[in-house]
Design a protein around this motif. Structure first.
Motif, PDB file in Angstrom:
ATOM      1  N   SER A 389      47.010  10.462  30.560  1.00  0.00           N
ATOM      2  CA  SER A 389      46.262  11.688  31.621  1.00  0.00           C
ATOM      3  C   SER A 389      47.677  12.472  31.961  1.00  0.00           C
ATOM      4  N   ARG A 464      37.154  13.567  31.237  1.00  0.00           N
ATOM      5  CA  ARG A 464      37.950  14.840  30.742  1.00  0.00           C
ATOM      6  C   ARG A 464      39.228  15.310  31.056  1.00  0.00           C
ATOM      7  N   ALA A 465      39.875  14.836  31.599  1.00  0.00           N
ATOM      8  CA  ALA A 465      41.814  15.209  32.202  1.00  0.00           C
ATOM      9  C   ALA A 465      42.266  13.723  31.175  1.00  0.00           C
ATOM     10  N   HIS A 467      40.899  11.988  28.426  1.00  0.00           N
ATOM     11  CA  HIS A 467      40.992  12.893  26.628  1.00  0.00           C
ATOM     12  C   HIS A 467      40.706  14.597  26.107  1.00  0.00           C
ATOM     13  N   ARG A 468      41.803  15.469  27.098  1.00  0.00           N
ATOM     14  CA  ARG A 468      41.909  16.424  27.189  1.00  0.00           C
ATOM     15  C   ARG A 468      42.449  17.318  26.161  1.00  0.00           C
ATOM     16  N   ASP A 469      43.818  16.249  26.120  1.00  0.00           N
ATOM     17  CA  ASP A 469      44.763  16.615  24.857  1.00  0.00           C
ATOM     18  C   ASP A 469      43.974  16.509  23.679  1.00  0.00           C
ATOM     19  N   LEU A 472      40.194  18.923  23.020  1.00  0.00           N
ATOM     20  CA  LEU A 472      41.291  20.845  23.331  1.00  0.00           C
ATOM     21  C   LEU A 472      42.504  20.636  22.102  1.00  0.00           C
ATOM     22  N   ARG A 478      39.071  24.150  22.103  1.00  0.00           N
ATOM     23  CA  ARG A 478      38.419  25.407  22.806  1.00  0.00           C
ATOM     24  C   ARG A 478      39.563  26.283  22.427  1.00  0.00           C
ATOM     25  N   ARG A 485      44.163  24.476  28.429  1.00  0.00           N
ATOM     26  CA  ARG A 485      43.778  22.596  27.740  1.00  0.00           C
ATOM     27  C   ARG A 485      43.474  22.382  29.233  1.00  0.00           C
ATOM     28  N   VAL A 487      41.546  21.642  33.028  1.00  0.00           N
ATOM     29  CA  VAL A 487      40.234  20.736  33.421  1.00  0.00           C
ATOM     30  C   VAL A 487      39.531  21.567  35.075  1.00  0.00           C
ATOM     31  N   ILE A 588      45.181  20.466  35.799  1.00  0.00           N
ATOM     32  CA  ILE A 588      43.471  20.077  36.616  1.00  0.00           C
ATOM     33  C   ILE A 588      43.541  20.799  38.117  1.00  0.00           C
ATOM     34  N   ASP A 608      34.493  23.531  34.137  1.00  0.00           N
ATOM     35  CA  ASP A 608      33.913  22.357  33.236  1.00  0.00           C
ATOM     36  C   ASP A 608      32.763  20.963  34.182  1.00  0.00           C
TER      37      ASP A 608
END
Length: 729
Positions: A389, A464-465, A467-469, A472, A478, A485, A487, A588, A608
């Motif tokens: 993260s 989400r935090a 695996h966002r890279d 997204l 997105r 990018r 959350v 975030i 989100d």
């Protein structure tokens, strides 16, 4: 003179005096010495009083006659020694590379060596003082340097010392006494140039704290390095790296290293904060040429190039670095006014998780080998989860890895994932702390008492935090529209239902700090100031591995209303700005509200995760009472937490307040906590909340409280509270 420069010192210790190809340098300096000897002898031959101690302080008639009889300055000076100053420049060694890198002519080299001689041999100071007819001027003047090089003072040679000449533009020569006529100005070679020619590769002392050379091992070459390497070797090596969530420093360093250049990384904040940043840009360009380096500069937004003085500084740097690879990176577009030439543009995407883990593995291995810390007890899976993260630059990863390894070394234990989390938080700048209150998490998932749907929403938010890279960035889920990018989540529920505590738990699970935005420092009555305050917060938060919490967010993110006057119009502008800014945010952010209906519907679409925090039921209230009273507080035999959970419909925040109040009452008595003290605390909380005291809730305890309220409370000899002379049950 009792010795000369032909007896060269052994610089590199190999017995031949040829330190890094310096044989040519010493031979050239020896020829300078021969010319100085001849010039001194010629002057001494016509000097009627060579031992005059007051030389240079007065002018006699005889001295005037000698000046009038001296050769014309418009005629070339006879060569006093065999080799001519127009001999070809050396092809090898440091002197030869200096000629090639700075485009020097043979005459430039001779002028440089004449000016450098006092820095190599102190005897030249007195000889130059004698030739200057002023023993206080111990370096060569422009006129003396031209004379020693066999050039007339009014000839074309003087233009090799003009402001636009390579020696001056490149910073190889400096002038003292600039208010004097040109021929009387004293020449000086910077210490860094002399040290370089003598074999020293240490960075210029004027750049300490501003720039550093990246040496040592490197991670495997990234995908962006191949075209960047070709760009570094181009004729116009000005490159702009547009950062889109990645680490632009690493591909720039890899590209320069692949091109055979030393990466010179510049601290933009230190450069702009310098009292004289303009001269430092020329020193920086000179250092890059001397050391065979390329410059990495950024982030550009920290330089504030939109300001005229900073734009001028950037333009000066680009001009000074002509021919030197200059890699500039930032998150905004490049303005053509910042340089004469347009840069090559490359986009730096967000790195894949595997690439990020390789960065950390390399940095930890490098730091661990130096500190002798065992890295085997940190599995690859734990490392991947610990750093998933975080978004750090290569320099921040290196620093965090060093901190984590040193923590393990001090405590004499293997490296743990918690060490990485603490080290990452240490890299957060203090800029956001001036705008928001930093909270270091001290709770975890076991401290939360929430219904299952809310827990699932929080788990999804943590997922989400982490695996966002990948989702997204790498998978581009997105795309378009300038979307970031980040959350964004909303915590909705009544006061005291655990919204802020859940944010703290989430921060602890991600290994981040929580930054609570104080809306009193954000909202401003003047038009446009609220947006500026929020923009500063978003900019600072983008560079911090933390979670941004907007408590009571409906005060800022409220609904847009129908425009009836100017106030309504500007209020709607604030909301529109926030809609756009939240969508482009890369971090975030958590919003909490007691009144979800007050939020604009457009915000809901951009969220989100929405987590509802209802009032706890009886089972959850019992768990909250048990958690809030803890395990250290002694409990009396009459304590009935099930009665409290069943009768009193309180939120978690109110239950915690009651537990703290009851603990104070128990501390005063010195006895275990009793049911009477707990009910007394609940009564105080009810009054604070403005709620009615109903017999259906309190039962017999309400009548006892009313009875006790009519009698004075005293203490017996055992410090037990009494009412009307009788101990309380």
């Amino acid at each position: 003179m009792t010795h000369d420069l032909r007896t060269r010192p052994d610089i590199d210790g190999d017995g031949d005096g040829d330190g890094d190809g310096s044989r040519e340098l010493w031979e050239r300096l020896a020829r300078v010495e021969e010319r100085v000897r001849r010039a001194v002898a010629a002057r001494h031959a016509v000097d009627p009083d060579p031992d005059d101690p007051y030389r240079g302080q007065y002018l006699t008639p005889e001295a005037v006659e000698r000046i009038l009889e001296s050769p014309s300055t418009f005629l070339p000076i006879a060569n006093r020694d065999g080799p001519t100053p127009s001999a070809p420049s050396p092809a090898g060694g440091r002197l030869g590379r200096l000629c090639a890198d700075f485009a020097l002519l043979p005459l430039d080299v001779e002028l440089l060596l004449v000016a450098m001689a006092p820095d190599v041999d102190a005897r030249f100071e007195r000889l130059y003082g004698y030739l200057n007819d002023d023993l206080t001027r111990r370096r060569p003047t422009v006129g003396l340097a031209l004379e020693l090089c066999g050039q007339p003072s009014a000839g074309a040679g003087r233009f090799r010392l003009a402001p636009a000449a390579p020696l001056v533009v490149g910073g190889l020569l400096e002038f003292a006494e600039s208010e004097s006529p040109l021929l009387s100005r004293v020449l000086r070679v910077p210490d860094r140039v002399t040290a370089h020619l003598l074999g020293d590769d240490e960075i210029d002392a004027r750049l300490l704290g501003v720039a550093r050379v990246v040496e040592g091992g490197r991670v495997p070459e990234t995908e962006a390095a191949a075209p960047l390497t070709r760009a570094a070797r181009a004729a116009n090596p000005l490159v702009y790296l547009l950062n889109r969530g990645g680490d632009p420093i690493r591909p720039a360093i890899d590209a320069l290293a692949s091109a055979g250049l030393r990466p010179l990384v510049v601290d933009v904040a230190a450069l702009t904060a310098s009292p004289a940043p303009g001269p430092l840009t020329r020193v920086l360009a000179m250092e890059a040429r001397l050391g065979g380096a390329g410059i990495v500069l950024g982030p550009l937004e920290a330089m504030a190039p939109q300001r005229p003085e900073q734009a001028r500084l950037l333009r000066e740097l680009c001009a000074a670095c002509g021919g030197v690879p200059l890699f500039v990176f930032g998150t905004g577009g490049w303005d053509p006014l910042w340089s004469r030439e347009s840069p090559l543009l490359f986009t730096v995407p967000s790195p894949a998780p595997a690439q990020r883990v390789r960065e950390w593995s390399w940095a930890l291995a490098h730091a661990g080998s130096a500190a002798r810390v065992d890295m085997a007890d940190l599995p690859a899976a734990d490392l991947t989860e610990a750093v998933a993260s975080y978004r750090l630059s290569a320099d921040q990863v290196r620093k965090a890895a060093d901190v984590a390894v040193r923590m393990a070394e001090v405590e004499r234990r293997p490296l743990r994932a918690d060490d990485l989390r603490v080290a990452v938080r240490a890299q957060n700048g203090a800029g956001l702390e001036r705008l928001a209150r930093r909270v270091e998490p001290a709770v975890d998932w076991t401290d939360l008492v929430l219904p299952e749907p809310t827990r699932r929403a929080l788990g999804e938010l943590a997922l989400r935090a982490r695996h966002r890279d990948r989702v997204l960035g790498q998978w581009r889920m997105r795309p378009g529209g300038g979307r970031g990018r980040g959350v964004i989540a909303l915590f909705a529920g009544e006061s005291g239902t655990g919204k802020t505590m859940s944010a703290e738990v989430l921060a602890a699970a991600l290994g981040m700090d929580l930054y609570v935005v104080d809306l009193s420092t954000v909202v401003d009555k003047y038009i446009g100031e609220t947006e500026k305050n929020l923009e500063r917060i978003f900019v600072e938060a983008a560079d911090v591995n933390g979670i941004l919490l907007f408590d009571e967010a409906d005060a800022v993110f409220g609904k847009r209303s129908q425009v009836k006057d100017a106030h309504d119009r500007h209020a709607n502008i604030e909301s529109a700005y926030l809609l756009q800014r939240m969508e482009s945010f890369d971090g975030i952010a958590l919003l909490t509200t007691n009144l979800r209906a007050n939020l604009d519907e457009a915000f809901t679409r951009r969220l989100d995760v929405i987590a509802e925090f209802p009032m706890p039921d009886e089972r959850q209230r019992l768990a909250l009472w048990d958690r809030c009273l803890g395990t250290e507080l002694p409990r009396g035999s009459d304590l009935d937490l099930e009665f409290c959970a069943r009768r009193f419909e309180l939120a978690g925040g109110s239950i915690r307040a009651c537990a703290v109040t009851a603990a104070y009452l128990a501390a005063e008595t010195g006895l275990p906590l009793t049911m009477a003290q707990v009910v007394s605390a609940i009564l105080q909380e009810y009054r604070k909340l403005g709620r009615l005291l109903l017999e259906s809730e309190f039962g017999p305890w309400l009548g006892r409280e009313r009875l006790d309220g009519a009698r004075p409370t005293t203490f017996d000899d055992d410090r037990r509270p009494t009412t009307g002379g009788r101990p309380r049950p």
